[in-house]
Design a protein around this motif. Structure first.
Motif, mmCIF file in Angstrom:
data_model
loop_
_atom_site.group_PDB
_atom_site.id
_atom_site.type_symbol
_atom_site.label_atom_id
_atom_site.label_comp_id
_atom_site.label_asym_id
_atom_site.label_seq_id
_atom_site.Cartn_x
_atom_site.Cartn_y
_atom_site.Cartn_z
ATOM 1 N N LEU A 60 76.111 32.099 31.508
ATOM 2 C CA LEU A 60 75.952 31.662 32.915
ATOM 3 C C LEU A 60 76.663 30.082 32.989
ATOM 4 N N ASP A 61 76.876 29.195 32.223
ATOM 5 C CA ASP A 61 77.878 28.241 32.519
ATOM 6 C C ASP A 61 79.298 28.584 32.927
ATOM 7 N N LEU A 62 79.667 29.665 32.385
ATOM 8 C CA LEU A 62 80.925 30.021 32.729
ATOM 9 C C LEU A 62 81.045 30.526 34.020
ATOM 10 N N LEU A 63 79.932 31.519 34.507
ATOM 11 C CA LEU A 63 79.798 32.151 35.449
ATOM 12 C C LEU A 63 79.641 30.916 36.817
ATOM 13 N N ARG A 64 78.847 30.075 36.385
ATOM 14 C CA ARG A 64 78.453 28.885 37.585
ATOM 15 C C ARG A 64 79.969 28.548 38.151
ATOM 16 N N ASP A 65 80.834 28.407 37.067
ATOM 17 C CA ASP A 65 82.276 27.618 37.292
ATOM 18 C C ASP A 65 83.025 28.620 38.356
ATOM 19 N N ARG A 66 82.566 29.870 38.360
ATOM 20 C CA ARG A 66 83.207 30.852 39.168
ATOM 21 C C ARG A 66 84.660 31.161 39.045
ATOM 22 N N GLY A 67 85.179 30.898 37.931
ATOM 23 C CA GLY A 67 86.524 30.983 37.508
ATOM 24 C C GLY A 67 86.971 31.972 36.616
ATOM 25 N N TRP A 68 85.870 32.776 35.929
ATOM 26 C CA TRP A 68 86.093 33.581 35.056
ATOM 27 C C TRP A 68 85.297 34.685 35.267
ATOM 28 N N SER A 69 85.718 36.178 34.622
ATOM 29 C CA SER A 69 85.125 37.197 34.375
ATOM 30 C C SER A 69 84.543 37.208 32.938
ATOM 31 N N VAL A 70 83.104 37.599 32.879
ATOM 32 C CA VAL A 70 82.427 37.568 31.706
ATOM 33 C C VAL A 70 81.948 38.808 31.211
ATOM 34 N N GLY A 71 82.256 39.252 29.971
ATOM 35 C CA GLY A 71 81.595 40.521 29.336
ATOM 36 C C GLY A 71 80.946 40.017 28.436
ATOM 37 N N ILE A 72 79.576 40.768 28.160
ATOM 38 C CA ILE A 72 78.786 40.441 26.963
ATOM 39 C C ILE A 72 78.861 41.932 26.206
ATOM 40 N N GLY A 73 79.086 41.848 24.971
ATOM 41 C CA GLY A 73 78.809 43.312 24.198
ATOM 42 C C GLY A 73 78.184 43.133 23.078
ATOM 43 N N GLN A 74 77.120 43.851 22.951
ATOM 44 C CA GLN A 74 76.109 43.814 22.032
ATOM 45 C C GLN A 74 76.238 44.904 20.941
ATOM 46 N N GLY A 75 76.198 44.684 19.623
ATOM 47 C CA GLY A 75 76.453 45.773 18.592
ATOM 48 C C GLY A 75 76.685 45.180 17.261
ATOM 49 N N ASP A 76 77.358 46.043 16.398
ATOM 50 C CA ASP A 76 77.698 45.588 14.999
ATOM 51 C C ASP A 76 79.149 45.145 15.050
ATOM 52 N N VAL A 77 79.572 44.414 13.892
ATOM 53 C CA VAL A 77 80.711 44.059 13.750
ATOM 54 C C VAL A 77 81.313 44.516 12.543
ATOM 55 N N ARG A 78 82.632 44.698 12.172
ATOM 56 C CA ARG A 78 83.125 44.923 10.906
ATOM 57 C C ARG A 78 83.019 43.832 10.149
ATOM 58 N N ARG A 79 82.439 43.989 8.971
ATOM 59 C CA ARG A 79 82.266 42.884 7.894
ATOM 60 C C ARG A 79 82.966 43.426 6.688
ATOM 61 N N PRO A 80 83.429 42.156 5.822
ATOM 62 C CA PRO A 80 83.069 40.800 5.986
ATOM 63 C C PRO A 80 83.702 40.238 7.248
ATOM 64 N N LEU A 81 83.383 39.239 7.922
ATOM 65 C CA LEU A 81 84.300 38.728 8.806
ATOM 66 C C LEU A 81 85.301 38.011 8.833
ATOM 67 N N PRO A 82 86.252 37.993 9.344
ATOM 68 C CA PRO A 82 87.580 37.329 9.234
ATOM 69 C C PRO A 82 87.393 35.897 9.571
ATOM 70 N N GLU A 83 88.266 35.210 9.234
ATOM 71 C CA GLU A 83 88.314 33.565 9.525
ATOM 72 C C GLU A 83 88.706 33.636 11.276
ATOM 73 N N SER A 84 89.373 34.353 11.651
ATOM 74 C CA SER A 84 89.777 34.321 13.049
ATOM 75 C C SER A 84 89.197 35.452 13.919
ATOM 76 N N THR A 85 88.740 34.905 15.203
ATOM 77 C CA THR A 85 87.967 35.745 16.013
ATOM 78 C C THR A 85 89.026 36.963 16.426
ATOM 79 N N ARG A 86 90.258 36.543 16.558
ATOM 80 C CA ARG A 86 91.355 37.564 16.937
ATOM 81 C C ARG A 86 91.443 38.798 15.864
ATOM 82 N N ALA A 87 91.021 38.502 14.805
ATOM 83 C CA ALA A 87 91.131 39.444 13.867
ATOM 84 C C ALA A 87 89.882 40.332 13.517
ATOM 85 N N ALA A 88 88.930 39.889 14.111
ATOM 86 C CA ALA A 88 87.512 40.629 14.180
ATOM 87 C C ALA A 88 87.387 42.035 15.072
#
Length: 210
Positions: A60-88
């Motif tokens: 909601l904060d980002l969308l109020r700014d009107r400068g961003w497209s925002v996608g929320i994804g819900q579900g599992d993630v592969r574990r163990p989690l990596p240290e970097s978000t880019r590697a997840a």
């Protein structure tokens, strides 16, 4: 798990703002993020959290700014989690990618994809209704809404703004401040239930596999 994939709108015609926004999100919410906000490509970034309230707040904060497209994804993630978000990786990340692609074509630049597609679509529709309400809010309405959100009382808000308490009350009503608070609380409950049910379902599936 909730993953947000966020892409800057019209970045080619303006400055790259991703770095500043990523830093702000991590400073404010880093202790509540499972994977901190991190640039993934160009002016796009991702983050992951198990906190439904936080996922909705950041969106909601980002969308109020009107400068961003925002996608929320819900579900599992592969574990163990990596240290970097880019590697997840994992279903929640794939869902967030699909969601932000749809968000770029949506009127309010928002979309949500979930493991349970039907419930995800229902939640997306309700969040879009909330975005409609917020989109109608005037600058004066936001002024009061922000003060109340910070813990300021209506009496204190009137003193700070130099207006009467009745004027504050009228702004609160016109801005739908109470309706937004109630809707946000309900949406968080629904997001929590969606995520919990998804987790339970996958736990049962894993047991069946054994």
């Amino acid at each position: 798990m909730f993953v947000l994939t966020v892409d800057q709108i019209a970045s080619r015609s303006g400055p790259d703002r991703a770095g500043t926004v990523i830093e702000s999100i991590n400073d404010r919410f880093g202790d509540r993020l499972l994977l901190t906000a991190e640039r993934t490509a160009g002016d796009e970034f991702q983050l992951a959290t198990e906190d439904a309230d936080l996922a909705l707040t950041i969106a909601l904060d980002l969308l109020r700014d009107r400068g961003w497209s925002v996608g929320i994804g819900q579900g599992d993630v592969r574990r163990p989690l990596p240290e970097s978000t880019r590697a997840a990786t994992g279903p929640a990340f794939y869902a967030a990618r699909d969601a932000v692609t749809r968000a770029k074509r949506a009127p309010f630049r928002f979309a949500l994809d979930a493991a349970d597609r039907e419930r995800g679509a229902d939640l997306e529709a309700l969040i879009v209704l909330l975005l409609h309400l917020r989109d109608r809010r005037t600058a004066g309405g936001w002024e009061v809404a922000d003060l109340l959100a910070s813990g300021t009382t209506q009496t204190e808000a009137a003193e700070r703004l130099g207006i009467t308490e009745s004027s504050v009350s009228r702004r609160v009503a016109a801005a739908g401040v109470r309706a937004e608070a109630a809707a946000t609380t309900a949406l968080v409950r629904l997001l929590v239930a969606l995520d919990q049910d998804s987790d339970t379902s996958h736990t049962v599936d894993r047991k069946d596999e054994r």
